[in-house]
Design a protein around this motif. Sequence first.
Motif, PDB file in Angstrom:
ATOM      1  N   SER A  82       0.862  -0.833   0.290  1.00 18.71           N
ATOM      2  CA  SER A  82      -0.013   0.051  -0.066  1.00 18.71           C
ATOM      3  C   SER A  82       0.755   1.474   0.440  1.00 18.71           C
ATOM      4  N   GLY A  83       2.016   1.197   0.294  1.00 17.54           N
ATOM      5  CA  GLY A  83       2.702   1.887   0.231  1.00 17.54           C
ATOM      6  C   GLY A  83       4.895   1.973   0.294  1.00 17.54           C
ATOM      7  N   ILE A  84       5.188   2.985  -0.039  1.00 18.71           N
ATOM      8  CA  ILE A  84       6.994   2.723  -0.476  1.00 18.71           C
ATOM      9  C   ILE A  84       7.639   3.346  -0.089  1.00 18.71           C
ATOM     10  N   VAL A  85       8.578   2.856   0.218  1.00 19.13           N
ATOM     11  CA  VAL A  85       9.401   4.367   0.918  1.00 19.13           C
ATOM     12  C   VAL A  85      10.835   3.887   0.611  1.00 19.13           C
ATOM     13  N   GLN A  86      11.889   4.711  -0.515  1.00 11.98           N
ATOM     14  CA  GLN A  86      12.937   4.454  -0.679  1.00 11.98           C
ATOM     15  C   GLN A  86      14.103   5.030  -0.100  1.00 11.98           C
ATOM     16  N   GLY A  87      14.913   4.538   0.419  1.00 10.99           N
ATOM     17  CA  GLY A  87      16.066   5.077   1.486  1.00 10.99           C
ATOM     18  C   GLY A  87      16.941   5.404   0.790  1.00 10.99           C
ATOM     19  N   ALA A  88      18.560   5.278   1.279  1.00 12.78           N
ATOM     20  CA  ALA A  88      19.850   5.085   0.338  1.00 12.78           C
ATOM     21  C   ALA A  88      19.658   3.832   0.015  1.00 12.78           C
ATOM     22  N   ASP A  89      19.709   2.476   0.490  1.00 12.53           N
ATOM     23  CA  ASP A  89      20.014   1.305   0.186  1.00 12.53           C
ATOM     24  C   ASP A  89      19.115   0.796   0.624  1.00 12.53           C
ATOM     25  N   THR A  90      18.103   0.942   0.989  1.00 11.58           N
ATOM     26  CA  THR A  90      16.556   0.138   1.793  1.00 11.58           C
ATOM     27  C   THR A  90      15.654   0.314   0.979  1.00 11.58           C
ATOM     28  N   LEU A  91      14.740  -0.395   0.171  1.00 12.62           N
ATOM     29  CA  LEU A  91      12.867  -0.177   0.484  1.00 12.62           C
ATOM     30  C   LEU A  91      11.785  -0.324   1.688  1.00 12.62           C
ATOM     31  N   THR A  92      11.368   0.202   1.950  1.00 12.76           N
ATOM     32  CA  THR A  92      10.518  -0.445   3.091  1.00 12.76           C
ATOM     33  C   THR A  92       9.102  -0.195   2.132  1.00 12.76           C
TER      34      THR A  92
END
Length: 110
Positions: A82-92
């Motif tokens: 339902s949602g995606i957050v991209q970090g420097a080397d992570t994907l939540t």
Amino acid sequence: MNSTVIIAIVAALILVALAVFFILKNKSSKEMECPIDLDRLIQALGGIDNIVDVETTPSTLKVKLKDQSQLPIDEIKALGASGIVQGADTLTMIFGKASYLIGENLRKSL
């Protein structure tokens, strides 16, 4: 009390116990089934070799990736995120209650 009655009661209790055991066993094995197409998720994340680590919370699945370029975010959302957050080397990814189960199945695939 008659010995025949006692034997019948014991037999009935054993049958009930066996029925409960098999019902609970089936229920727990169904709960462990991954609710999404895990192979599609792995492909969308760039393949097994691209996944470094997997973490879960009660509602999110967080993966550490070697390379995040060109991730098909829409495909991951189509799998149920339902949602995606991209970090420097992570994907939540937010998969709600299924996050833990997806994470466990993903760890087994690594």
